[in-house]
Motif scaffolding. Structure first.
Motif, PDB file in Angstrom:
ATOM      1  N   LEU A   1     -44.128  -2.327  -1.769  1.00  0.00           N
ATOM      2  CA  LEU A   1     -44.390  -1.837  -3.122  1.00  0.00           C
ATOM      3  C   LEU A   1     -43.122  -1.252  -3.696  1.00  0.00           C
ATOM      4  CD1 LEU A   1     -44.597   1.552  -3.174  1.00  0.00           C
ATOM      5  CD2 LEU A   1     -46.645   1.034  -1.848  1.00  0.00           C
ATOM      6  N   ILE A   2     -43.105  -1.143  -5.055  1.00  0.00           N
ATOM      7  CA  ILE A   2     -41.988  -0.534  -5.748  1.00  0.00           C
ATOM      8  C   ILE A   2     -42.480   0.042  -7.059  1.00  0.00           C
ATOM      9  CG2 ILE A   2     -41.284  -2.604  -7.016  1.00  0.00           C
ATOM     10  CD1 ILE A   2     -38.358  -1.764  -6.473  1.00  0.00           C
ATOM     11  N   SER A   3     -41.876   1.144  -7.491  1.00  0.00           N
ATOM     12  CA  SER A   3     -42.183   1.769  -8.769  1.00  0.00           C
ATOM     13  C   SER A   3     -40.860   2.185  -9.395  1.00  0.00           C
ATOM     14  CB  SER A   3     -43.100   2.987  -8.589  1.00  0.00           C
ATOM     15  OG  SER A   3     -43.324   3.615  -9.833  1.00  0.00           O
ATOM     16  N   ALA A   4     -40.605   1.702 -10.643  1.00  0.00           N
ATOM     17  CA  ALA A   4     -39.357   2.022 -11.332  1.00  0.00           C
ATOM     18  C   ALA A   4     -39.681   2.532 -12.731  1.00  0.00           C
ATOM     19  CB  ALA A   4     -38.466   0.786 -11.416  1.00  0.00           C
ATOM     20  N   TYR A   5     -38.723   3.281 -13.339  1.00  0.00           N
ATOM     21  CA  TYR A   5     -38.980   3.852 -14.657  1.00  0.00           C
ATOM     22  C   TYR A   5     -37.672   4.010 -15.418  1.00  0.00           C
ATOM     23  CZ  TYR A   5     -37.271   8.201 -12.661  1.00  0.00           C
ATOM     24  OH  TYR A   5     -36.486   9.153 -12.051  1.00  0.00           O
ATOM     25  N   SER A   6     -37.819   4.366 -16.723  1.00  0.00           N
ATOM     26  CA  SER A   6     -36.669   4.671 -17.564  1.00  0.00           C
ATOM     27  C   SER A   6     -37.137   5.665 -18.608  1.00  0.00           C
ATOM     28  CB  SER A   6     -36.131   3.398 -18.225  1.00  0.00           C
ATOM     29  OG  SER A   6     -34.979   3.682 -18.980  1.00  0.00           O
ATOM     30  N   VAL A   7     -36.495   6.857 -18.658  1.00  0.00           N
ATOM     31  CA  VAL A   7     -36.925   7.931 -19.554  1.00  0.00           C
ATOM     32  C   VAL A   7     -36.188   7.916 -20.898  1.00  0.00           C
ATOM     33  CG1 VAL A   7     -37.100  10.410 -19.846  1.00  0.00           C
ATOM     34  CG2 VAL A   7     -37.684   9.368 -17.651  1.00  0.00           C
ATOM     35  N   PRO A   8     -34.857   7.881 -20.940  1.00  0.00           N
ATOM     36  CA  PRO A   8     -34.179   7.994 -22.223  1.00  0.00           C
ATOM     37  C   PRO A   8     -34.493   6.804 -23.132  1.00  0.00           C
ATOM     38  CG  PRO A   8     -32.623   7.339 -20.543  1.00  0.00           C
ATOM     39  CD  PRO A   8     -33.895   7.691 -19.830  1.00  0.00           C
TER      40      PRO A   8
ATOM     41  N   ASP B   1     -34.776  -2.662 -19.607  1.00  0.00           N
ATOM     42  CA  ASP B   1     -34.071  -2.102 -18.439  1.00  0.00           C
ATOM     43  C   ASP B   1     -34.880  -0.944 -17.856  1.00  0.00           C
ATOM     44  OD1 ASP B   1     -31.848  -3.794 -18.640  1.00  0.00           O
ATOM     45  OD2 ASP B   1     -30.910  -2.467 -20.125  1.00  0.00           O
ATOM     46  N   PHE B   2     -34.859  -0.828 -16.515  1.00  0.00           N
ATOM     47  CA  PHE B   2     -35.462   0.306 -15.805  1.00  0.00           C
ATOM     48  C   PHE B   2     -34.331   0.965 -15.001  1.00  0.00           C
ATOM     49  CE2 PHE B   2     -38.813  -2.620 -16.762  1.00  0.00           C
ATOM     50  CZ  PHE B   2     -39.904  -1.841 -17.100  1.00  0.00           C
ATOM     51  N   ASP B   3     -33.944   2.211 -15.421  1.00  0.00           N
ATOM     52  CA  ASP B   3     -32.722   2.792 -14.851  1.00  0.00           C
ATOM     53  C   ASP B   3     -32.923   3.537 -13.535  1.00  0.00           C
ATOM     54  OD1 ASP B   3     -34.010   5.011 -15.753  1.00  0.00           O
ATOM     55  OD2 ASP B   3     -32.490   5.575 -17.242  1.00  0.00           O
TER      56      ASP B   3
ATOM     57  N   GLY C   1     -31.290   0.324 -13.151  1.00  0.00           N
ATOM     58  CA  GLY C   1     -30.580  -0.027 -14.370  1.00  0.00           C
ATOM     59  C   GLY C   1     -30.705  -1.496 -14.727  1.00  0.00           C
ATOM     60  N   GLY C   2     -31.357  -2.276 -13.871  1.00  0.00           N
ATOM     61  CA  GLY C   2     -31.511  -3.714 -14.138  1.00  0.00           C
ATOM     62  C   GLY C   2     -32.870  -4.059 -14.744  1.00  0.00           C
TER      63      GLY C   2
ATOM     64  N   GLU D   1     -40.889  -8.890 -27.923  1.00  0.00           N
ATOM     65  CA  GLU D   1     -40.703  -9.872 -28.994  1.00  0.00           C
ATOM     66  C   GLU D   1     -41.256  -9.325 -30.298  1.00  0.00           C
ATOM     67  OE1 GLU D   1     -42.240 -13.748 -28.411  1.00  0.00           O
ATOM     68  OE2 GLU D   1     -40.673 -14.370 -27.010  1.00  0.00           O
ATOM     69  N   GLY D   2     -40.770  -9.896 -31.428  1.00  0.00           N
ATOM     70  CA  GLY D   2     -41.298  -9.548 -32.740  1.00  0.00           C
ATOM     71  C   GLY D   2     -40.298  -8.852 -33.622  1.00  0.00           C
ATOM     72  N   GLY D   3     -39.251  -8.256 -33.072  1.00  0.00           N
ATOM     73  CA  GLY D   3     -38.265  -7.535 -33.863  1.00  0.00           C
ATOM     74  C   GLY D   3     -37.520  -6.541 -32.992  1.00  0.00           C
ATOM     75  N   ASN D   4     -36.575  -5.846 -33.580  1.00  0.00           N
ATOM     76  CA  ASN D   4     -35.823  -4.832 -32.840  1.00  0.00           C
ATOM     77  C   ASN D   4     -36.588  -3.509 -32.837  1.00  0.00           C
ATOM     78  OD1 ASN D   4     -33.803  -6.733 -32.454  1.00  0.00           O
ATOM     79  ND2 ASN D   4     -32.677  -6.107 -34.301  1.00  0.00           N
ATOM     80  N   TYR D   5     -36.466  -2.756 -31.753  1.00  0.00           N
ATOM     81  CA  TYR D   5     -37.276  -1.555 -31.564  1.00  0.00           C
ATOM     82  C   TYR D   5     -36.578  -0.624 -30.574  1.00  0.00           C
ATOM     83  CZ  TYR D   5     -38.471  -4.162 -27.372  1.00  0.00           C
ATOM     84  OH  TYR D   5     -38.391  -4.870 -26.187  1.00  0.00           O
ATOM     85  N   LEU D   6     -37.165   0.562 -30.357  1.00  0.00           N
ATOM     86  CA  LEU D   6     -36.707   1.515 -29.336  1.00  0.00           C
ATOM     87  C   LEU D   6     -37.820   1.688 -28.318  1.00  0.00           C
ATOM     88  CD1 LEU D   6     -35.132   4.246 -31.676  1.00  0.00           C
ATOM     89  CD2 LEU D   6     -33.917   2.465 -30.383  1.00  0.00           C
ATOM     90  N   TYR D   7     -37.450   1.802 -27.025  1.00  0.00           N
ATOM     91  CA  TYR D   7     -38.468   2.043 -26.004  1.00  0.00           C
ATOM     92  C   TYR D   7     -38.041   3.227 -25.141  1.00  0.00           C
ATOM     93  CZ  TYR D   7     -35.426  -0.662 -22.810  1.00  0.00           C
ATOM     94  OH  TYR D   7     -34.381  -1.134 -22.057  1.00  0.00           O
ATOM     95  N   THR D   8     -39.062   3.992 -24.680  1.00  0.00           N
ATOM     96  CA  THR D   8     -38.805   5.169 -23.867  1.00  0.00           C
ATOM     97  C   THR D   8     -39.997   5.434 -22.958  1.00  0.00           C
ATOM     98  OG1 THR D   8     -38.185   7.505 -23.947  1.00  0.00           O
ATOM     99  CG2 THR D   8     -39.782   6.763 -25.571  1.00  0.00           C
ATOM    100  N   ASN D   9     -39.741   6.221 -21.864  1.00  0.00           N
ATOM    101  CA  ASN D   9     -40.802   6.576 -20.912  1.00  0.00           C
ATOM    102  C   ASN D   9     -41.551   5.334 -20.422  1.00  0.00           C
ATOM    103  OD1 ASN D   9     -40.329   9.387 -20.984  1.00  0.00           O
ATOM    104  ND2 ASN D   9     -41.560   9.590 -22.855  1.00  0.00           N
ATOM    105  N   VAL D  10     -40.803   4.304 -20.039  1.00  0.00           N
ATOM    106  CA  VAL D  10     -41.431   3.084 -19.532  1.00  0.00           C
ATOM    107  C   VAL D  10     -41.448   3.122 -18.017  1.00  0.00           C
ATOM    108  CG1 VAL D  10     -40.808   1.675 -21.529  1.00  0.00           C
ATOM    109  CG2 VAL D  10     -39.210   1.865 -19.618  1.00  0.00           C
TER     110      VAL D  10
END
Length: 303
Positions: free
Chosen positions: A168-175, A186-188, A203-204, A284-293
């Motif tokens: 198993l593996i669990s990865a995330y990205s906050v900023p 990306d998941f840092d 980060g990949g 997909e669909g346009g440019n956006y910002l993502y966080t807490n993924v």
């Protein structure tokens, strides 16, 4: 003799005609008159000769114009009594049927009549087709536990299970990070990693599965529009396996204003038959910002 007399009469007639032309003057027989002589006194009027024969009737003259109509005369007295009615004549042939006239206006509905007596019950018809099965009813309350049954015979030993903790593996990205349509997230950071069957570089974007089997994948994150976006703007995030969209994972969010923030998530079980297999989360669909993924992958069992 008769011929001679006729000739003599004709000569006398001609001599008389000559004397009338020449008057009192001597005249040669049947020649021109001599010069005129002095007129003598008028002799007495001779007796009226007999009326000559009626001449031939002349042709009828053209019809004159019609005269003015005279006034109507007084009505004459009534005639005698009315005679008896004559016998009825034979019926004439039927005339051609005329064209059908337009349909008249429908009359108002009459009052409902009195209900008649019920007729005898008809013969029972054949059974109709079975109707569609209705929805399953609500599960009833659990009944009281029954008495414990007799212990059954021990079953055969099952196959050996997978030893140890599964991969198993669990990865995330906050900023907050910018995302572009058609590219992976990306998941840092890697939070938990167990085993060597699932790999991800901090980060990949790619999660690599080394062994075939069944795997459970879960994703969650927040997205928002970038400055200058046109609204409404719909962004879709989904799981991609070896470049193909995994059905059941696309999650959509439509932004109406620049201040909107959307939470999106999905989870799905995937089967891998190739080694290695690459998993990614794509937007997909346009440019956006993502966080807490965050993305978690763990193996359920062998394929």
């Amino acid at each position: 003799m008769s011929l001679f007399r006729n000739r003599q009469d004709r000569q006398e007639t001609e001599a008389e005609e000559q004397r009338r032309r020449c008057g009192c003057r001597p005249f040669p027989p049947f020649g021109p008159c001599p010069p005129p002589c002095e007129p003598g006194p008028t002799g007495p009027t001779g007796a009226t000769g007999p009326t000559g024969a009626t001449g031939v009737t002349g042709a009828t003259g053209a019809t004159g114009p019609t005269g003015i109509t005279g006034p109507t005369g007084a009505t004459g007295p009534a005639g005698g009594p009315t005679g008896p009615t004559g016998a009825t004549g034979a019926t004439g042939p039927t005339g051609i049927t005329g064209a059908t006239g337009p349909t008249g206006i429908t009359g108002s509905t009459g009052p409902t009549g009195v209900t008649g007596p019920a007729g005898p019950t008809g013969v029972t018809g054949p059974a109709g087709a079975t109707g569609v099965t209705g929805p399953t009813g609500v599960t009833g309350a659990t009944g009281p536990a029954g008495p414990t049954g007799v212990t059954g015979a021990t079953g055969a030993t099952g196959p050996a299970g997978v030893s140890g903790t599964p991969d198993l593996i669990s990865a995330y990205s906050v900023p907050s990070q910018p995302g572009t349509s058609g590219n992976a997230l990306d998941f840092d950071q890697n939070e938990v990693v167990n085993g060597t069957g699932i790999a991800h570089t901090a980060g990949g974007t790619d999660f690599t599965i080394q062994n075939p089997g069944y795997y459970y994948v879960a994703f969650h994150g927040s997205i928002s529009p970038i400055s200058g976006s046109d609204f409404p703007l719909t962004v879709t995030l989904y799981l991609e396996q070896n470049g193909n969209i995994v059905q059941g994972t696309p999650a959509h969010y439509t932004f109406q204003t620049s201040s909107d923030t959307g939470n999106v998530s999905f989870s799905q079980i995937v089967q891998t038959t190739e080694s290695p297999t690459t998993l990614r989360v794509v937007g997909e669909g346009g440019n956006y910002l993502y966080t807490n993924v965050s993305l978690s992958v763990y193996k359920l069992g062998e394929a």
